[in-house]
Design an enzyme around this catalytic site. Structure first.
Site, PDB file in Angstrom:
ATOM      1  CG  HIS A  76     -40.550  -7.563 -19.784  1.00 33.05           C
ATOM      2  ND1 HIS A  76     -40.493  -6.598 -20.760  1.00 33.05           N
ATOM      3  CD2 HIS A  76     -39.866  -8.633 -20.279  1.00 33.05           C
ATOM      4  CE1 HIS A  76     -39.789  -7.053 -21.785  1.00 33.05           C
ATOM      5  NE2 HIS A  76     -39.416  -8.284 -21.537  1.00 33.05           N
ATOM      6  CG  ASP A  78     -39.849  -2.999 -19.736  1.00 29.98           C
ATOM      7  OD1 ASP A  78     -40.270  -4.082 -19.295  1.00 29.98           O
ATOM      8  OD2 ASP A  78     -38.635  -2.748 -19.874  1.00 29.98           O
ATOM      9  CG  ASP A 115     -38.670  -8.675 -25.808  1.00 27.64           C
ATOM     10  OD1 ASP A 115     -39.040  -9.039 -24.692  1.00 27.64           O
ATOM     11  OD2 ASP A 115     -37.492  -8.370 -26.072  1.00 27.64           O
ATOM     12  CD  GLU A 145     -36.419  -8.149 -19.628  1.00 26.52           C
ATOM     13  OE1 GLU A 145     -35.697  -9.159 -19.726  1.00 26.52           O
ATOM     14  OE2 GLU A 145     -36.576  -7.350 -20.580  1.00 26.52           O
ATOM     15  CD  GLU A 146     -36.583  -5.596 -23.289  1.00 23.58           C
ATOM     16  OE1 GLU A 146     -35.357  -5.843 -23.293  1.00 23.58           O
ATOM     17  OE2 GLU A 146     -37.416  -6.318 -23.858  1.00 23.58           O
ATOM     18  CG  ASP A 169     -39.029 -12.062 -21.859  1.00 27.11           C
ATOM     19  OD1 ASP A 169     -39.302 -11.656 -23.005  1.00 27.11           O
ATOM     20  OD2 ASP A 169     -38.232 -11.479 -21.102  1.00 27.11           O
TER      21      ASP A 169
END
Length: 478
Positions: A76, A78, A115, A145-146, A169
């Site tokens: 991801h 973001d 991340d 995603e977060e 991830d």
């Protein structure tokens, strides 16, 4: 970038640097998404961008791999944007300052973006190389995603044909994840009601807690600033009636809150200051192992208005009653959390006070139980609730071939035992499995530490080893 030019793998760190020049907090991904599309266009690669700014970049198979099953490389774009006390960093415009210290890469008092920027960097480095052996590739880079996996929620399989998916991830090298928890956010809302009351007040600030990822670090029993603040407020209220004028804490639903504060109107400030001082000593002793940096500061302020008596009581009762942290451990895998919740954020918002709790579980019934408990407590304290950003668990696949292949490649490369495990965190694999039910999936990544905090850092040598592993794994998927 001069200090990055001499570290390996150069191409991976080049693209990681380029990503970190672009603001990409969750919900602010258009710029980085457009950057990825332009990257693909400049290389005449097939690429797609959907309305949620998810990006798919495709590259044809290398010679001899034309008949191999397509492989999806997934991460991801973001990042969680958190800065430490004293930082003037502006996540809407400032690049991430990357600092190298020996084998460690970190940022300057902010999250690093490893991340999951490192996954994106791996994907770009692979499709930007012409000398690697690999099957047809589909680099899938999702958004939001977060903050609830909103990007992958909107994804379809229209442009995806991969039969193998490599999710990059994870945060511990040599540990291959094959299952993850599902979860949901529970939003509890109190109607904000104030009344005019002025007088002497105290501002209570809790800081210095380690915080961390609410899935990965929840087992470490670190202090939750919101819950600790609730204990202080209850203790004060039992002895000297206090009235809240303001309360806030936490910033991200998936980060254990390390800071919280409240302003209270007091009848006898010296009595209340003594109560807080004594309790602060107890709390510091209680958390001396896992959170030795705990600070509880008090200063005198003037108060002009306060929450109504009913709201004051309901809020303190709710914070005291609501469960927090690990609720159940797995009965199948030693040391794995099955069910947890993190009381992540409390804030004044839209004429209300909102409390956000992130609930995770590998068991759907256990997840529902905790969500129902929160509903009951909210009902008893005159609050309303709603659930948002639910995502499914990723179930273990006993017939996974990529699991066996990945373990074999890693052990042969590094003469080191690999581990197959599950994680008490939400990975996009659960949702991806719903739209790609026949795709064989595994998750891995380099060593990342203290994610979702300003102390986030990664191991440079681990990034190199995972790069070597990824290249070899693709080569062996003929």
């Amino acid at each position: 970038m001069s200090n990055l030019q001499n570290i390996e793998p150069k191409k991976v760190f080049h693209w990681f640097y380029e990503l970190n020049q672009i603001p990409r907090c969750s919900g602010n991904e258009k710029m980085v998404s457009d950057f990825l599309i332009n990257f693909a266009k400049e290389r005449n690669l097939e690429a797609y961008q959907d309305e949620m700014y998810n990006v798919i970049i495709k590259k044809a198979a290398s010679e001899g791999y034309e008949n191999s099953d397509p492989v999806i490389i997934q991460g991801h774009m973001d990042m969680v944007c958190i800065k430490g006390e004293g930082s003037n960093h502006d996540f809407t415009k400032d690049p991430i300052e990357m600092i190298i210290e020996g084998d460690t890469m970190r940022a300057n008092n902010t999250t690093l973006g490893g991340d999951d920027g490192i996954a994106v960097a791996y994907g770009l480095a692979i499709v930007d190389s012409d000398n690697l052996k690999h099957p047809p590739l589909e680099v899938l880079i999702t958004t939001n995603e977060e903050t609830g996996m909103d990007g992958v929620h909107a994804l379809t399989n229209e442009h995806l044909s991969g039969k193998i998916l490599l999710n990059i991830d994870s945060e511990e090298e040599g540990i291959f994840l094959v299952s993850c928890a599902g979860g949901a956010n529970k939003i509890t809302t109190f109607e904000l009601q104030r009344e005019k009351r002025d007088g002497d007040g105290l501002e209570i600030k809790i800081s210095g807690l380690k915080g961390g990822h609410s899935g990965m670090e929840i087992i470490k029993q670190r202090g939750n600033a919101i819950k600790l603040l609730g204990r202080i407020l209850e203790e004060c209220n039992m002895t000297s009636n206090i009235r809240l004028s303001k309360i806030e804490g936490g910033t991200k639903h998936n980060a254990i809150p390390s800071d919280a504060s409240a302003v209270i109107l007091v009848e006898d400030k010296e009595v209340v200051k003594k109560i807080i001082k004594d309790l602060a000593q107890d709390l510091k002793e209680e958390y001396r192992v896992e959170d030795s940096g705990l600070n509880i500061d008090v200063k005198e302020v003037k108060v002009e208005d306060v929450y109504t008596k009913e709201l004051n009581a309901d809020l303190i009762d709710y914070i005291m009653m609501v469960p927090d942290g690990v609720q159940y451990m797995s009965k199948d895998i030693d040391g794995l959390v099955q069910t947890s919740l993190n009381n992540a954020i409390i804030e004044e918002k839209n004429n209300s006070i909102e409390i956000t709790a992130s609930v995770r579980s590998a068991s759907s019934s256990s997840l529902r139980q905790i969500l129902n408990i929160l509903s009951v407590i909210a009902r008893r304290t005159n609050a309303k609730t709603e659930e948002k950003s639910a995502y499914p668990a990723w179930q273990f696949d006993k017939d996974s071939k990529i699991r066996e292949k990945a373990v074999k490649v890693y052990e042969e490369l590094f003469d080191k035992k690999a581990e197959v495990s599950a994680i008490h965190a939400g990975l996009e694999c659960g949702l991806l499995k719903e739209i790609l039910p026949d795709t064989d999936m595994i998750s891995f990544g380099p060593n990342l530490y203290d994610v979702h905090t300003e102390k986030e850092h990664l191991s440079i040598s681990s990034v190199q080893r995972v790069w070597e592993f990824l290249i070899k794994l693709l080569e062996d998927l003929k």
